[in-house]
Every structure is written in structure tokens, then in C-alpha cells.
Design an enzyme around this catalytic site. Structure first.
Site, mmCIF file in Angstrom:
data_model
loop_
_atom_site.group_PDB
_atom_site.id
_atom_site.type_symbol
_atom_site.label_atom_id
_atom_site.label_comp_id
_atom_site.label_asym_id
_atom_site.label_seq_id
_atom_site.Cartn_x
_atom_site.Cartn_y
_atom_site.Cartn_z
ATOM 1 N N PRO A 141 0.787 -1.240 0.000
ATOM 2 C CG PRO A 141 0.065 -0.909 2.193
ATOM 3 C CD PRO A 141 0.789 -1.892 1.305
ATOM 4 C CB CYS A 142 3.198 2.757 -2.433
ATOM 5 S SG CYS A 142 2.340 2.442 -3.975
ATOM 6 C CG HIS A 143 -2.879 3.483 -1.335
ATOM 7 N ND1 HIS A 143 -2.599 2.155 -1.601
ATOM 8 C CD2 HIS A 143 -3.823 3.495 -0.368
ATOM 9 C CE1 HIS A 143 -3.355 1.398 -0.818
ATOM 10 N NE2 HIS A 143 -4.105 2.186 -0.065
#
Length: 179
Positions: A141-143
Site C-alpha cells: 500500500p504505497c498509497h
């Protein structure tokens, strides 16, 4: 004779637009925003850069469990993925990606927080670069990584997608907490 790997792919429609999921025999190795028609060239360049001899093969049935987990995520029924991954990157990038996976659903942290967490407090820009090279957005989950000032900065799929994903998670997280 050189061994060629099969890289399987499938497309799916999501609330943030079409995505193409790529997987080796080991696990998911890449997720691209767009249809295969739009992302094939960038995927082929990525595979070449990783020195992977491959043959792309569409296989919707094989990748159905992955699509199911992604659909469950988008409908708020899944908060963690249990998908095998086949990550290709430097040891530093892999360390960053591992750290990203510890950010809880609905939470955010800054690049600076990640740098401290992995023991490289001055490597904020390098964290941003590794985050940008995350091959499997959504699953890693780089967001959930934002600027130190709380600003939504940088996302390979576009800030609009990042904003949508964070809103989705915060909305579902509130519902979970109040249950």
C-alpha cells in the site's frame, strides 16, 4: 538452452479504472494501471530491466483468486492481502516495500516515518524513490504514504487514485471501528 518464464496476466475493471495484474509461478510480480494494450510496452521494459526472459500469457482462471482479493478490497470486505508475491528490486527497495506492508488499513504515514522505521532517517528521498518503484501498488500500500505536512504527494497511478483509495479505506475503517 535458456529457460523462459511464463508471466501470466489478467485485466480487471476497478473503481479506479482498469488494471492489469501480472504473476509468475511464484506470485504477483507487477500491477499496472490500465489495460494490457496500454501497459504491455512498460511491462516488457520492466521485465527486460529485471533480466527476466519471459513469455506473456493471458490466464484469467489462474489469476482469479488474486482478482477476487482485489475485488474484496475495493468493496471493503478485505483489509489485508494474502497473495504470494514475486518482488524484484534492490535490497533497499525490498526493505522499504516490507515496511509499507506494515501500514494498517485506513492509516497513513510519511516518507520520513518510513525512513526512521527502517533505520535510515536521512534517506527520505530514497524512500520516495523506492515507493515510486513499488511493482505491486494496492497489495503493497504505497498509497498510504503521504508528505510530512499531510499533503498527498506522488502516486504512480495519479493523485486522484491515491485520494480515492485513502477515502475508501478511511470510510471503511470508520465503519469497522464503530461496529
Amino acid at each position: 538452452m535458456e529457460k523462459r518464464l511464463f508471466i501470466y496476466y489478467t485485466e480487471m475493471d476497478t473503481p479506479i479504472g482498469p488494471i492489469t495484474v501480472f504473476s509468475s509461478e511464484v506470485g504477483v510480480c507487477k500491477i499496472e494501471f490500465g489495460t494490457i494494450e496500454n501497459v504491455a510496452a512498460s511491462m516488457e521494459a520492466w521485465l527486460k530491466k529485471q533480466h527476466i526472459k519471459y513469455e506473456l500469457v493471458q490466464n484469467d482462471a489462474l489469476l482469479e483468486p488474486i482478482k477476487q482479493q482485489l475485488n474484496e478490497y475495493f468493496t471493503g470486505q478485505r483489509y489485508e492481502f494474502s497473495i504470494p508475491l514475486d518482488l524484484h528490486g534492490t535490497p533497499f527497495q525490498k526493505k522499504v516495500w516490507e515496511s509499507l506492508q506494515s501500514i494498517n488499513y485506513g492509516d497513513t504515514c510519511s516518507y520520513k516515518d518510513i525512513a526512521k522505521k527502517i533505520g535510515a532517517p536521512k534517506a527520505v528521498r530514497a524512500i520516495g524513490s523506492a515507493n515510486n518503484k513499488n511493482p505491486v501498488p494496492l497489495i503493497i500500500p504505497c498509497h498510504r504514504v503521504i508528505g510530512s505536512n499531510g499533503a498527498l504527494v506522488g502516486y504512480g497511478g495519479g493523485i486522484d487514485k491515491k485520494e480515492f483509495l485513502l477515502h475508501l479505506e478511511r470510510e471503511k475503517n470508520v465503519n469497522i471501528a464503530s461496529s
